[in-house]
Design an enzyme around this catalytic site. Structure first.
Site, PDB file in Angstrom:
ATOM      1  N   CYS A  80       6.192  24.145  15.793  1.00 58.75           N
ATOM      2  CA  CYS A  80       5.284  23.273  16.552  1.00 58.75           C
ATOM      3  C   CYS A  80       5.984  22.963  17.876  1.00 58.75           C
ATOM      4  CB  CYS A  80       5.002  21.988  15.772  1.00 58.75           C
ATOM      5  SG  CYS A  80       4.037  20.792  16.711  1.00 58.75           S
ATOM      6  N   ARG A 204      -5.084  24.804  13.661  1.00 58.61           N
ATOM      7  CA  ARG A 204      -4.953  25.095  12.210  1.00 58.61           C
ATOM      8  C   ARG A 204      -4.173  23.948  11.572  1.00 58.61           C
ATOM      9  NH1 ARG A 204      -0.926  29.903  10.111  1.00 58.61           N
ATOM     10  NH2 ARG A 204       0.623  28.487  10.972  1.00 58.61           N
ATOM     11  N   CYS A 213      -1.504  21.239  22.359  1.00 58.55           N
ATOM     12  CA  CYS A 213      -0.845  22.121  21.391  1.00 58.55           C
ATOM     13  C   CYS A 213       0.179  22.928  22.176  1.00 58.55           C
ATOM     14  CB  CYS A 213      -1.882  23.038  20.731  1.00 58.55           C
ATOM     15  SG  CYS A 213      -1.148  24.211  19.577  1.00 58.55           S
ATOM     16  N   GLY A 214       1.454  22.684  21.926  1.00 60.24           N
ATOM     17  CA  GLY A 214       2.503  23.281  22.749  1.00 60.24           C
ATOM     18  C   GLY A 214       2.606  24.789  22.613  1.00 60.24           C
TER      19      GLY A 214
END
Ligand SMILES: N[C@H](CCC[C@H](N)C(=O)O)C(=O)O
Length: 274
Positions: A80, A204, A213-214
């Site tokens: 992440c 997801r 979202c990196g």
């Protein structure tokens, strides 16, 4: 997990928010992670977050820590980007590491530089890059691109980003047979005039649109650069409003932005009840 209270830190990076727990003492066993994650990540009923991050001793001497990352639904993810930026700052401020540091994820080792609230992480080498896929959907086919930047990402270039039904279309693509069995995160990306990208992501494991979202922003920048649409460093405007900076140097992809501490708290045992 023993009964005494569990301390945690709530952090957010561009609106992607996480619960971080120092698990160096091993109070949370591996099999307890998924259930703890979905219980704590429930908004209204509990702390609420996009993910849970457990910080644990490194396997390799010299690395700062290993982590276990869980999405809000309890699924464990390999990596992440935004969570990694929060974890790196957490480790420095908990006295577990000094910057620059390396931490261990299921995707591989991640190098991080922490300077106050600004954190830059180098992702694992991107893999499985596919440009110009034809993605058949019931009503029409879409052109899609794909790359794994630690986790799988599908990128769809669009003109009208505001008009995209991110939850509905994102869910269809996330579970599309083309991406089985692992599934994929889904990123809708607009190339702006001045070589900047704007992005919206269906994530997801959160199973909804997130504010950032990196690894998705990094996937979008890499694909846009490979298509000759942008040049490194690529500013990516997230839904949460913050602009992430993606550095592309050959095979090396780095993600830079703010990682903010929000509050520190502790959990009563009853927070873990169904
Ligand atoms: N939901 C992702 C993991 C978190 C990715 C995202 N939060 C980031 O910042 O990279 C997945 O299961 O593939």
């Amino acid at each position: 997990m023993r009964e005494e209270v569990l301390y945690f830190l709530k952090m957010q990076a561009s609106g992607n928010d996480f619960i971080l727990i120092n698990n160096f003492a091993g109070r949370i066993a591996a099999h307890e992670g998924p259930e703890l994650a979905w219980k704590l990540c429930r908004r209204r009923l509990s702390v609420g977050a996009d993910g849970l991050i457990l910080i644990e001793p490194p396997k390799k001497v010299g690395n700062a820590f290993a982590w276990r990352f869980y999405n809000a639904d309890g699924s464990e993810a390999e990596m992440c980007g935004n969570g990694g930026r929060c974890a790196a700052r957490f480790a420095v401020e908990e006295g577990l590491a000094k910057s620059p540091l390396v931490f261990e994820t299921l995707a591989g080792e991640i190098r991080a530089e922490v300077s106050g609230s600004r954190v830059k992480v180098e992702l694992t080498t991107p893999k499985d890059l596919k440009l110009g896929l034809e993605l058949p959907l019931e009503e029409k086919s879409l052109e899609a691109h794909f790359v794994n930047t630690g986790v799988p990402h599908t990128v769809i270039l669009v003109e009208d980003l505001e008009g995209v039904p991110v939850r509905e279309l994102g869910r269809k693509i996330r579970y599309h047979e083309m991406f089985l069995p692992a599934g994929t995160n889904v990123n809708f990306v607009k190339v702006e005039p001045e070589g900047r990208l704007s992005i919206r992501t269906y994530e997801r494991g959160v199973e909804d649109e997130t504010l950032a979202c990196g690894t998705g922003a990094s996937a979008a920048a890499l694909i846009a650069e490979r298509l000759g649409l942008v040049r490194s460093p690529v500013p990516v405007k997230t839904r949460g409003g913050e602009v992430l900076i993606i550095h592309l140097e050959g095979e090396r992809v780095s993600l830079e932005g703010e990682a903010r501490k929000i509050y520190r708290g502790y959990l009563y045992p009853e927070a873990l009840l169904d």
